[in-house]
Each structure stands twice: as structure tokens, then as C-alpha cells.
Design a protein around this motif. Sequence first.
Motif, PDB file in Angstrom:
ATOM      1  N   GLN A 152     -17.634   7.068  -4.809  1.00 35.28           N
ATOM      2  CA  GLN A 152     -18.059   6.355  -4.154  1.00 35.28           C
ATOM      3  C   GLN A 152     -19.158   5.731  -3.982  1.00 35.28           C
ATOM      4  O   GLN A 152     -20.104   6.976  -4.581  1.00 35.28           O
ATOM      5  CB  GLN A 152     -17.385   6.681  -2.654  1.00 35.28           C
TER       6      GLN A 152
ATOM      7  N   ALA B 266     -10.762   0.531  10.965  1.00 34.69           N
ATOM      8  CA  ALA B 266     -10.110   0.962   9.840  1.00 34.69           C
ATOM      9  C   ALA B 266     -11.908   1.492   8.981  1.00 34.69           C
ATOM     10  O   ALA B 266     -12.817   0.218   8.777  1.00 34.69           O
ATOM     11  CB  ALA B 266      -9.498   0.340   8.791  1.00 34.69           C
ATOM     12  N   GLU B 267     -12.246   2.677   8.318  1.00 28.71           N
ATOM     13  CA  GLU B 267     -13.153   2.612   7.452  1.00 28.71           C
ATOM     14  C   GLU B 267     -12.584   2.788   5.979  1.00 28.71           C
ATOM     15  O   GLU B 267     -12.048   4.072   6.300  1.00 28.71           O
ATOM     16  CB  GLU B 267     -14.111   3.547   7.895  1.00 28.71           C
ATOM     17  N   GLU B 268     -12.692   2.573   4.762  1.00 35.05           N
ATOM     18  CA  GLU B 268     -12.733   2.595   3.499  1.00 35.05           C
ATOM     19  C   GLU B 268     -13.617   2.715   2.880  1.00 35.05           C
ATOM     20  O   GLU B 268     -14.692   2.314   2.752  1.00 35.05           O
ATOM     21  CB  GLU B 268     -11.304   1.104   2.914  1.00 35.05           C
TER      22      GLU B 268
ATOM     23  N   SER C 239       0.747  -0.927  -0.202  1.00 35.05           N
ATOM     24  CA  SER C 239       0.075   0.475   0.569  1.00 35.05           C
ATOM     25  C   SER C 239       0.516   1.105  -0.651  1.00 35.05           C
ATOM     26  O   SER C 239       1.761   0.976   0.281  1.00 35.05           O
ATOM     27  CB  SER C 239      -0.629   0.219   1.035  1.00 35.05           C
TER      28      SER C 239
ATOM     29  N   SER D  64       0.727  -0.297   6.470  1.00 40.58           N
ATOM     30  CA  SER D  64      -0.863   0.214   6.097  1.00 40.58           C
ATOM     31  C   SER D  64      -0.254   1.622   6.931  1.00 40.58           C
ATOM     32  O   SER D  64      -1.214   2.937   6.643  1.00 40.58           O
ATOM     33  CB  SER D  64      -1.162  -0.041   7.931  1.00 40.58           C
TER      34      SER D  64
ATOM     35  N   MET E 142     -12.007  -1.808  -4.309  1.00 35.53           N
ATOM     36  CA  MET E 142     -11.809  -0.965  -3.401  1.00 35.53           C
ATOM     37  C   MET E 142     -10.373  -0.133  -4.237  1.00 35.53           C
ATOM     38  O   MET E 142      -9.967  -0.288  -5.135  1.00 35.53           O
ATOM     39  CB  MET E 142     -10.173  -2.026  -2.323  1.00 35.53           C
TER      40      MET E 142
ATOM     41  N   VAL F 264      -5.579  -2.468   0.547  1.00 34.88           N
ATOM     42  CA  VAL F 264      -5.979  -2.082   1.755  1.00 34.88           C
ATOM     43  C   VAL F 264      -5.342  -3.482   2.829  1.00 34.88           C
ATOM     44  O   VAL F 264      -5.799  -4.697   2.865  1.00 34.88           O
ATOM     45  CB  VAL F 264      -7.445  -2.902   2.100  1.00 34.88           C
TER      46      VAL F 264
ATOM     47  N   SER G 234      -2.681   8.414   4.395  1.00 33.16           N
ATOM     48  CA  SER G 234      -4.374   9.025   5.364  1.00 33.16           C
ATOM     49  C   SER G 234      -3.127   8.794   6.636  1.00 33.16           C
ATOM     50  O   SER G 234      -2.760   8.606   7.600  1.00 33.16           O
ATOM     51  CB  SER G 234      -4.743   8.386   5.550  1.00 33.16           C
TER      52      SER G 234
ATOM     53  N   THR H 291      -0.955   4.149   0.554  1.00 29.74           N
ATOM     54  CA  THR H 291      -1.384   5.233   1.291  1.00 29.74           C
ATOM     55  C   THR H 291      -1.274   5.684   2.616  1.00 29.74           C
ATOM     56  O   THR H 291       0.369   6.049   3.018  1.00 29.74           O
ATOM     57  CB  THR H 291      -2.854   5.159   1.947  1.00 29.74           C
TER      58      THR H 291
ATOM     59  N   THR I 118     -19.658   2.361   1.819  1.00 31.90           N
ATOM     60  CA  THR I 118     -18.240   1.607   2.700  1.00 31.90           C
ATOM     61  C   THR I 118     -17.667   0.865   3.378  1.00 31.90           C
ATOM     62  O   THR I 118     -18.855  -0.219   3.477  1.00 31.90           O
ATOM     63  CB  THR I 118     -17.896   2.858   3.853  1.00 31.90           C
TER      64      THR I 118
END
Length: 400
Positions: A354, A368-370, A28, A61, A319, A323, A32, A30, A357
Motif C-alpha cells: 500500500q 468507503a476507503e480503499e 467483487s 459490495s 486497486m 471496487v 470486509s 471482498t 488511499t
Amino acid sequence: MSLKARLLPLRRRLATLMAASGIALVASVTASPVHAIETDTLIPAAPQLAASSWILMDANSGRILVEHNSDQRLPPASLTKMMTAYLVETEIDDGKLSPDEEVRISVNAWKTGGSRMFIREGTSVSVDDLLHGVIIQSGNDASVALAERIGGSEGSFADLMNQHAKRLGMKNTHYMNATGLPHAEHYSTAHDLAILARSIIEDYPDHYQIYSQKYFTWNGIKQPNRNKLLWRDKDVDGLKTGHTEEAGYCLVASAKKDDTRLISVVMGTSSEEARAQESQKLLTYGFRYFESKKLYDKGAVLNQARVWGGDKDQVRLGMAKDVYLTVPSGQSDKLTARLDVSETIKAPVQAGEQYGTLQIKLDDKVLAEEPLVALESVEQGGLFKRLWDALMLFFHGLFN
């Protein structure tokens, strides 16, 4: 099948998805914001270090496992050269610079003080050798030579460094030079340096192997990598040391064990030995009590949802990115996922938008929420199709 929320055991769901798709596990990237894990699992307090600032991050992560004063602005010393090397790698990747290109060494580069690769003014050295000199030998002279080649001057190169720092989300970093030599307006943080280390590992894996090399010889002078953990821990494969009187002894280290990669940053210790020992404490703690789990691949199809008024009746949802999740060791069997899908999806549908969720829990706590996004576009259907679906949607609303 209802489009409302569903609860799925992750292990069974993942096995089905991977068997069907055959998609390989990848890393990954990301960036965030992430926070410490809070679960009912018993985990001891993190070790306290003899340092000004520190952080431990899961490289996959991006989750922060341990931190202390991690956003405090401090002099980074030669940890600066991580960004210098990152810019060189970016130029090579963009095709603007060749590893074989010969760089003419200026008087300014030759005269730069501090740690040196021992290049000579008026000679030419390849970009690849200079990059090794920056990373392994921590050469200030090599750093300035590359800065002048890319930016025209070290000052202009520092401006590029700051632009890349902003792009990577390094919010408390400002560079004035390519070396880390002391300057009042030259600073970074443990958090920002962890973000940079993660970007180096993920963005340029071919160059990352340089950070694990224990020695480099140039001009007949063999110098060791100053990262003592490369000799002490077989799992450690990078990254960079730093030291000035103002900064103290600093170390950014990374290690990989099985599928888990950790990044530690320790700033402001009292000696070379102390920075190695304190970094080892963080890494040992992280590998003992946490693990990184790949849950879904980018593009994995998690749902096929009804589309109203489209040239197709369904759209694949999944996705937008890979993730990963950091969990306490041995707790991955307890993970569950809740998939919430928008009940009404109307054409046109744009890929990447989107429409729901994915919520992942451990012990009833949300980890986590993706976003669940459309993996394909769906155009509007013809006039008759739109009218018919509008009528069906009307009755669907009446009876649901």
C-alpha cells in the motif's frame, strides 16, 4: 503534478480509465466488514418483519442495508445444505470430484429422515444428480451420501464444513451434520448465511444456476423447489429454504435487477407463505431505495508515482480488488473520490504494497476507503542511481 491529495469527480475519472483500459466490469468478492449507509438522502425506515432474524445485503459490495438480530445464533434447518452444496462445488472445482462420478448409496444415507430425494440403498447416483437433489429437493439422503463420499463420514464432513465456515468469516456458525436436522450445537446466523450465499454466487456461478431451477425429478418422483419466490418474482434466482419445528420457516433468497444483486435472509417465520412474503418485503425495499455501482476494476491504474532509487522512475498505483459501492438510488452523480498518495516512495517496491488511499464520498460523508497499492514491483537501481536519487531526494525535501 503534485503527489498530494487530489479530488476527482468519479464519473469523469471512471470514463477516462475505462476508455483507456477497455477492462470489462466484473464482480467483487471482498468480505470486509460493512455497515449501514448514512447520507443526507431521504430514505424511509426499513420494513419490520414477522421473523426472529433477518438481513439484506448488497451482493456486490457486501454492504448491509437492513438487519435485525442478524448475529443471533439460531437453528438453520435445511439452510445448512447451502454449505453442503458449497463443499461439493469446491471439490469439483479443485478436481477432486467429478460431476459424473457415481456415488454408492449407503444404508445410513438411505435411512436418513426428513425431506428426501428418494435414492435407494445399494444403488449408485451421480454427483451431479445428488447435488440437484440437495439444492432443489432439499434431500437429506442426498446430503448424507455426498458427505460420506467427501468426508468418509458425516461427522468428518461436518468438520470440513466448520473449517470452510471459518475461512469465509462465518463467525457465529457451527455445523454438526450435513442436513440441518436438529442438534443443540448446530447453529448459524442470518449474517453468516448471507456471507455464505454471497460466496456461492461469486465463487461458483456455473453451479449457482441450479438454485433457480423450479423442479427436479428423480426415481420417477418430480418435486418442486420450495422457494415460492422463483414463481412470483422474475428477478429472484435462488437460493434455499429451510424448516424444522425448532427453526421455524426460513429462506435465503437472491435477486438481480440491472447491475444490482441483493441477498435476503429471513429466519424464524411462521409458515411457508410468511417466509416468502417477508423476504419479498426486504428485496422490494432494497431495489427501490439502493443501487450497486462499479467504480474501479482490479488492476485499474489510478496514479503513476515517483520512485526514488529504483531501476524505474515510476510505479503504477491502483486497486488490489474490484471496487463496488452501494448508494441510494439516483445519487451516484454526487460521488467524489479523493486520492491520497505517499509523497516518498523508495525502492524496492513490492507489488501489492500500500502506498496511499482512495476515499469515496457522498454528500461530504465518507462511504468507503480503499488501499492504493503498487501494481508492479520496482527493484533497486544501481549504486550511481541510488546515490543520485538520494541527493535529489535531499534537495526535494529542502525545497518542498
